[in-house]
Scaffold this motif. Structure first.
Motif, PDB file in Angstrom:
ATOM      1  N   LEU A 114       0.756  -0.901  -0.121  1.00  0.00           N
ATOM      2  CA  LEU A 114       0.336  -0.069  -0.276  1.00  0.00           C
ATOM      3  C   LEU A 114       0.741   1.391   0.110  1.00  0.00           C
ATOM      4  CD1 LEU A 114      -2.925   1.044   0.516  1.00  0.00           C
ATOM      5  CD2 LEU A 114      -2.994   0.780   2.352  1.00  0.00           C
ATOM      6  N   SER A 115       1.880   1.131   0.817  1.00  0.00           N
ATOM      7  CA  SER A 115       3.117   2.871   0.908  1.00  0.00           C
ATOM      8  C   SER A 115       3.391   2.717  -0.171  1.00  0.00           C
ATOM      9  CB  SER A 115       4.317   2.017   2.078  1.00  0.00           C
ATOM     10  OG  SER A 115       3.158   1.699   3.279  1.00  0.00           O
ATOM     11  N   VAL A 116       4.097   1.676  -1.380  1.00  0.00           N
ATOM     12  CA  VAL A 116       4.858   1.485  -2.271  1.00  0.00           C
ATOM     13  C   VAL A 116       3.382   2.272  -3.748  1.00  0.00           C
ATOM     14  CG1 VAL A 116       5.362   0.602  -3.961  1.00  0.00           C
ATOM     15  CG2 VAL A 116       6.312  -0.051  -1.945  1.00  0.00           C
ATOM     16  N   LEU A 117       2.909   1.714  -3.566  1.00  0.00           N
ATOM     17  CA  LEU A 117       1.309   1.989  -4.527  1.00  0.00           C
ATOM     18  C   LEU A 117       1.265   3.387  -4.288  1.00  0.00           C
ATOM     19  CD1 LEU A 117      -0.652   1.520  -6.579  1.00  0.00           C
ATOM     20  CD2 LEU A 117      -2.750   1.348  -4.566  1.00  0.00           C
ATOM     21  N   LEU A 118       0.562   3.509  -3.302  1.00  0.00           N
ATOM     22  CA  LEU A 118       0.686   5.696  -2.336  1.00  0.00           C
ATOM     23  C   LEU A 118       1.549   6.451  -3.375  1.00  0.00           C
ATOM     24  CD1 LEU A 118      -0.519   4.955   1.223  1.00  0.00           C
ATOM     25  CD2 LEU A 118      -2.575   5.680  -1.178  1.00  0.00           C
ATOM     26  N   SER A 119       3.207   6.297  -2.979  1.00  0.00           N
ATOM     27  CA  SER A 119       3.736   6.605  -3.279  1.00  0.00           C
ATOM     28  C   SER A 119       4.643   7.252  -4.616  1.00  0.00           C
ATOM     29  CB  SER A 119       5.398   6.299  -2.382  1.00  0.00           C
ATOM     30  OG  SER A 119       5.818   4.974  -3.232  1.00  0.00           O
ATOM     31  N   GLU A 120       3.598   6.342  -5.555  1.00  0.00           N
ATOM     32  CA  GLU A 120       3.781   7.114  -6.811  1.00  0.00           C
ATOM     33  C   GLU A 120       2.871   8.535  -7.221  1.00  0.00           C
ATOM     34  OE1 GLU A 120       1.880   3.507  -8.761  1.00  0.00           O
ATOM     35  OE2 GLU A 120       3.167   2.132  -8.298  1.00  0.00           O
ATOM     36  N   THR A 121       2.153   8.319  -6.226  1.00  0.00           N
ATOM     37  CA  THR A 121       1.229  10.077  -6.468  1.00  0.00           C
ATOM     38  C   THR A 121       1.478  10.367  -5.020  1.00  0.00           C
ATOM     39  OG1 THR A 121      -0.320   9.538  -5.818  1.00  0.00           O
ATOM     40  CG2 THR A 121      -0.240   8.897  -8.289  1.00  0.00           C
ATOM     41  N   GLU A 122       1.873  10.154  -3.920  1.00  0.00           N
ATOM     42  CA  GLU A 122       1.662  10.907  -2.488  1.00  0.00           C
ATOM     43  C   GLU A 122       2.799  11.147  -2.224  1.00  0.00           C
ATOM     44  OE1 GLU A 122      -1.287  12.161  -2.481  1.00  0.00           O
ATOM     45  OE2 GLU A 122      -1.869  10.853  -4.393  1.00  0.00           O
ATOM     46  N   ARG A 123       3.383  11.448  -1.181  1.00  0.00           N
ATOM     47  CA  ARG A 123       4.604  11.979  -0.229  1.00  0.00           C
ATOM     48  C   ARG A 123       3.743  10.582   0.890  1.00  0.00           C
ATOM     49  NH1 ARG A 123       5.550  17.350   1.898  1.00  0.00           N
ATOM     50  NH2 ARG A 123       7.706  16.638   2.374  1.00  0.00           N
ATOM     51  N   VAL A 124       5.068   9.327   1.067  1.00  0.00           N
ATOM     52  CA  VAL A 124       4.204   8.307   1.812  1.00  0.00           C
ATOM     53  C   VAL A 124       6.204   8.385   2.646  1.00  0.00           C
ATOM     54  CG1 VAL A 124       3.696   6.583   1.941  1.00  0.00           C
ATOM     55  CG2 VAL A 124       3.425   7.746   0.149  1.00  0.00           C
ATOM     56  N   VAL A 125       5.655   8.286   4.189  1.00  0.00           N
ATOM     57  CA  VAL A 125       6.972   7.426   4.902  1.00  0.00           C
ATOM     58  C   VAL A 125       5.714   6.064   5.602  1.00  0.00           C
ATOM     59  CG1 VAL A 125       6.254   8.985   7.255  1.00  0.00           C
ATOM     60  CG2 VAL A 125       8.146   7.875   6.842  1.00  0.00           C
ATOM     61  N   LEU A 126       6.557   5.065   5.356  1.00  0.00           N
ATOM     62  CA  LEU A 126       6.041   3.814   6.070  1.00  0.00           C
ATOM     63  C   LEU A 126       7.042   3.482   7.297  1.00  0.00           C
ATOM     64  CD1 LEU A 126       5.161   1.129   5.708  1.00  0.00           C
ATOM     65  CD2 LEU A 126       6.768   0.376   4.377  1.00  0.00           C
ATOM     66  N   THR A 127       6.523   2.906   8.271  1.00  0.00           N
ATOM     67  CA  THR A 127       7.278   2.970   9.407  1.00  0.00           C
ATOM     68  C   THR A 127       7.270   1.359   9.888  1.00  0.00           C
ATOM     69  OG1 THR A 127       7.211   4.872   9.853  1.00  0.00           O
ATOM     70  CG2 THR A 127       7.946   3.438  11.648  1.00  0.00           C
ATOM     71  N   ASP A 128       8.166   0.843  10.227  1.00  0.00           N
ATOM     72  CA  ASP A 128       8.188  -0.743  10.738  1.00  0.00           C
ATOM     73  C   ASP A 128       7.726  -0.108  12.526  1.00  0.00           C
ATOM     74  OD1 ASP A 128       7.980  -3.220  11.537  1.00  0.00           O
ATOM     75  OD2 ASP A 128       9.263  -3.707   9.606  1.00  0.00           O
ATOM     76  N   LEU A 129       6.997  -0.619  12.566  1.00  0.00           N
ATOM     77  CA  LEU A 129       6.915  -0.327  14.638  1.00  0.00           C
ATOM     78  C   LEU A 129       6.501  -1.923  15.265  1.00  0.00           C
ATOM     79  CD1 LEU A 129       4.574   2.619  15.081  1.00  0.00           C
ATOM     80  CD2 LEU A 129       6.672   1.867  15.128  1.00  0.00           C
ATOM     81  N   ASP A 130       6.692  -2.529  14.394  1.00  0.00           N
ATOM     82  CA  ASP A 130       6.777  -4.346  15.114  1.00  0.00           C
ATOM     83  C   ASP A 130       8.669  -4.147  15.731  1.00  0.00           C
ATOM     84  OD1 ASP A 130       6.504  -6.657  15.659  1.00  0.00           O
ATOM     85  OD2 ASP A 130       5.959  -7.163  13.738  1.00  0.00           O
ATOM     86  N   VAL A 131       8.710  -3.373  16.321  1.00  0.00           N
ATOM     87  CA  VAL A 131      10.063  -3.560  16.758  1.00  0.00           C
ATOM     88  C   VAL A 131      10.862  -5.063  17.337  1.00  0.00           C
ATOM     89  CG1 VAL A 131      10.010  -0.835  17.302  1.00  0.00           C
ATOM     90  CG2 VAL A 131       9.997  -2.768  19.043  1.00  0.00           C
ATOM     91  N   GLU A 132      10.222  -5.932  17.547  1.00  0.00           N
ATOM     92  CA  GLU A 132      10.855  -7.130  18.016  1.00  0.00           C
ATOM     93  C   GLU A 132      11.080  -8.402  17.057  1.00  0.00           C
ATOM     94  OE1 GLU A 132       8.559  -8.560  21.463  1.00  0.00           O
ATOM     95  OE2 GLU A 132       7.432  -7.541  20.876  1.00  0.00           O
TER      96      GLU A 132
END
Lengths: 288, 112
Positions: free
Chosen positions: A21-39
């Motif tokens: 979803l992030s990569v698809l959105l980033s084709e037209t939008e400014r996107v930051v994906l954050t992985d919060l599953d820190v374990e």
């Protein structure tokens, strides 16, 4: 706008949804994906960007100073987590139990428990195509995810303005790490699968989101598998089903190679485009 | 010597509680004075964290030198028990307190 992808049950497709979803959105939008599953962060298996920066993160833990301590016992009375224990002539500190609340340290009459920084993990920021990707990872042996999730949220808030669509890949379950990962977001997407297990944990996740007073919707992944109980539940409870991603062997094959799926199969892309449209509509409302 | 048991009741016939940190009762038998006392530990249910160290600390305060229990203490509890000089014997989770004491006397329990 901030969107968390959470699930209840593990392995339902949080990371698949977050990354695609992030990569698809980033084709037209400014996107930051954050992985919060820190374990066990795993968005990085699919998003291999260029490393832009790396920060070491610390939490504060009290350290006992034997020479000034009068053994008055105030510290152990004030610790809600039994992380500070008095045993005869000595004070024991358990860093794994400590929640960095500073109570023992601040309330010690002789300042014998000064707080010390202890390394707990790293935050890395990558550039992947037009998208920013932030990956947060606990050090091996660290037991508490919440402090690092909190600091990662702070990092993202400082570095990216409100114009960004911020996608957060949340940890599984419904306990403290999930609360920390979802409490400040504007919308939560709950990913589930149409199985008894998926439904059981979806119910827990829905209860949690109600308790947090969050706006949320459901994505059913591997649709076609199992039965219709998840669909029926969503109807009964008036929960919006945002998309149904069809169950497909081809998806599993592409995924197992560490590749993104949204562009490979038309029926899958259709569902991701539906989600994109939903998010863009939400964002417009959000800006107004 | 004071011997502590983790138990679900307050007398010799009570079932052992296999859990250490969250045991319902702590029973202490002094084999020199031949006294037997019970301590209610059920408050521990309200504690979300740190049950192991807390119960270990109680044993220290009660002056126990030996602990007889079921599954055995976790990492944090074991650290406190070691500092407190308490020797732990495990594997008595399915017995009653009397049987557990006999098993300990006959060296049938595993030292932790």
């Amino acid at each position: 706008m901030k969107i968390a992808i959470a699930s209840g049950k593990g392995g339902t497709g949080k990371t698949t949804l977050s990354t695609n979803l992030s990569v698809l959105l980033s084709e037209t939008e400014r996107v930051v994906l954050t992985d919060l599953d820190v374990e066990e962060p795993n968005s990085g298996l699919f998003i291999k960007g260029d490393l832009k920066s790396e920060e070491i993160k610390y939490k504060m833990i009290p350290e006992w100073k034997e020479d000034t301590c009068t053994l008055c016992g105030e510290c152990q009375k004030n610790c809600n987590f039994h992380a500070v224990i008095q045993l005869g002539p000595q004070i024991m500190v358990f860093p794994e139990l400590c929640h960095s609340c500073f109570a023992c340290s601040e309330l010690c009459p002789t300042n014998s428990l000064p707080m010390q920084a202890q390394r707990m993990g790293t935050i890395k920021e990558y550039q992947y195509r037009q998208m920013a990707f932030v990956e947060s990872c606990l050090d091996i042996g660290q037991e508490q995810a919440v402090p690092l999730i909190g600091q990662t949220n702070e990092y993202v808030n400082q570095k990216f303005d409100e114009d960004y669509i911020m996608i957060f890949d949340a940890p599984p379950g419904t306990s403290c790490p999930v609360i920390e990962a979802t409490k400040d977001v504007d919308y939560v997407i709950l990913v589930t699968e149409p199985t008894p297990f998926g439904l059981h944990d979806l119910k827990l996740a829905v209860e949690t989101m109600k308790e947090l007073k969050k706006d949320y919707g459901v994505v059913i992944n591997r649709y076609g598998l199992g039965n219709d109980d998840v669909i029926d539940y969503c109807k009964e409870e008036n929960v919006t089903v945002l998309a149904k991603i069809p169950n497909s062997r081809k998806v599993a094959e592409i995924y197992s190679k560490g590749k993104l799926i949204y562009n490979e199969i038309p029926e899958i892309k259709e569902q991701f485009l539906k989600l994109k449209e939903f998010i863009l509509t939400r964002k417009k409302e959000f800006v107004q | 010597m004071k011997i502590a048991f983790t138990a679900k009741g307050t007398d010799w016939d009570s079932q052992m509680d296999p859990r250490f940190g969250r045991t319902e009762y702590i029973l202490v038998y002094d084999d020199e004075k031949e006294t037997f006392e019970s301590f209610d530990n059920r408050d521990i249910e309200n504690e979300a964290h740190g049950a192991g160290p807390k119960t270990s600390q109680k044993l220290f305060e009660l002056g126990a030198q030996v602990l007889i229990t079921g599954n055995g203490p976790g990492g944090n509890a074991a650290t406190v028990l070691q500092k407190a000089g308490v020797k732990s014997f495990i594997g008595a989770g399915g017995m009653n307190v009397k049987e557990a004491y006999k098993a300990y006397k006959n060296n049938e329990l595993k030292e932790f």
